[in-house]
Design a protein around this motif. Sequence first.
Motif, short mmCIF file in Angstrom:
data_model
loop_
_atom_site.label_atom_id
_atom_site.label_comp_id
_atom_site.label_asym_id
_atom_site.label_seq_id
_atom_site.Cartn_x
_atom_site.Cartn_y
_atom_site.Cartn_z
N ASP A 368 0.64 -1.25 0.07
CA ASP A 368 -0.22 0.18 -0.02
C ASP A 368 0.87 1.34 0.02
N LEU A 369 2.08 1.39 0.85
CA LEU A 369 2.83 2.30 0.89
C LEU A 369 3.63 2.55 -0.57
N TYR A 370 3.88 1.43 -1.11
CA TYR A 370 4.34 1.47 -2.38
C TYR A 370 3.56 2.27 -3.47
N TYR A 371 2.18 1.87 -3.46
CA TYR A 371 1.29 2.26 -4.32
C TYR A 371 1.17 4.09 -4.11
N ILE A 372 0.95 4.17 -2.81
CA ILE A 372 0.97 5.89 -2.44
C ILE A 372 2.28 6.40 -3.02
N LYS A 373 3.42 5.85 -2.85
CA LYS A 373 4.52 6.60 -3.36
C LYS A 373 4.86 6.84 -4.69
N HIS A 374 4.36 5.61 -5.48
CA HIS A 374 4.59 5.65 -6.92
C HIS A 374 3.10 5.71 -7.79
N LEU A 375 2.29 6.37 -7.04
CA LEU A 375 0.92 6.72 -7.67
C LEU A 375 1.06 7.26 -9.10
N SER A 376 0.24 6.56 -10.00
CA SER A 376 0.28 7.00 -11.43
C SER A 376 -0.87 6.52 -11.95
N PHE A 377 -0.97 6.84 -13.31
CA PHE A 377 -1.92 6.33 -14.17
C PHE A 377 -1.61 4.92 -14.94
#
Length: 398
Positions: A368-377
Motif C-alpha cells: 500500500d505504501l508503495y502504491y501511495i509513493k508511486h501513484l500514477s495512471f
Amino acid sequence: MLPEILAASFLQCVVYTAFILNAPRNDWNNLAIVCIVLFALPFAIALALLGFRRQRNTFSIAIFVTFVCFNVAVAGLSGLRIPVSYSALLTACLIAMVAMTIANLRLHRSLEDRVALLDFPKAEEVAARLAGHVAVISDKTTDIGAFDRLLIDTRTHHNPEWSAFLTKAYMVGIDVTPWFNFLELREGRVDVDTFDVSHLAYTPSQIYYSKAKRALDLFSVVLTAPITIPLGLALWLYIRLLDGGPAIFVQTRRGYGGRSFNMLKFRTMYRGQQGGATQTNDERIITGCAFLRRLRLDELPQLINIWRGEMSLVGPRPVAEYVAQESETAEKKFIHRTMVLPGITGWAQVNSGYAGNTHEEIHKLSYDLYYIKHLSFDLDLLIIFSTVSTVLFGRGAR
C-alpha cells in the motif's frame, strides 16, 4: 524492440492496403507512399521511446509518443496533398499503439537485466535479494559499458574515492541508482521499517493525475452504469429471494484521513452469521454467493461509495475499524495508508491477496505504501489488468 517494430510495420501496411482495396480506388502510387510512411513510423516511434527510457510510465508514454508521431505523419501526408483513408490510418494507429506499448515494456524489462552492483559490506546479500545474476564490481578500473544500470550504496559510494568512477558512469549514460530504490521497484513494495512520509516527493505528472483521479472515477461509474445497475438489481433480488432482507451489508471501514465511513457490500452470508474472518469453503455463505464472491460481484454496491467520494476505483483496500486499531497498535505507520482514498481494488490486493491476521496486514502495508509513493495512471492501469486476472483465476477469494 525489433520484433514488435517489424510486426507493427507489416500489420499497418497490410491493414491499410486492405482498406484501400476494399474501396473503389486504384491510386497505387499514393498507396505505396503511405505504406512506406507506415512501415518507417514504428522505427521513428522506437527512437523516440528510447529517449524516454528513464520514465516509469511505460503505458502512457508509449501511447502518447505513438499518437504524436502518427499526427505528424498524417499532417505531412496532408501537406503533400496525398489522399489517404483516415479510417484505415486510425486502425493502423491502434495497431501501432498496442505493438509499441509492448515494445516499450520489453525495453524497460531489458534495462533491469543488465545491472551491476558496486561492492560494499552488504553487496552479496543485496545481490541475492535481486534474484538474478548481478555483477558485483569492486575494481574501479572495470569496464562498465556492458551495463545499463549501476547500483550503489549511498553511504559507501558518495565520497571522493568513488566520485571519478560514478562520473564516468553518468557520462556514458548509465543510470546510477541507490540499491534500495531499485530493490523497491523490483519487488513492488517498500521497506516499512525505513519508510518515512518525507519519501513522498510527487512529480508534476503525479500531482496532476491525483487531481484528475476523482473525475476518472466518476466517469467509470457513469460509463459502466448500464451494466452494473441491472446486474446489481438482479443480485439484490437473488439474495432477497433466498434469505430475505436486507440484501446490502453495511460495515464501518477506515477511510481517507483516518475518517470512518459506511462501506456497502452485498450480503453473501445467511442472516445472523455475520462477523469474523471468512474461511475457505465457509458454510455461512448463501448458496451461489461463493461464486459472486469469487468474481468480486459482492463489491458492486461500492460504486455508490465512489459516487459519494468515500472511495476510489483503485487504492488501498479499506479495513474494518477493529482491524485498523489492531494494526496501528502493532505498526504506527499503518495510518499512512489513509493518505489517499481507499479503493475497491489495490496494489496490495493483486500482489498479496487476503490478510487473515495483523502480521499479514502489516505485510500488505508495504504494498500500500508503495502504491501511495508511486501513484500514477500506469500503475492504476496495471492494477486493473491484474485484478481482472485475479478475478478470473480466483486468487485470494474466500
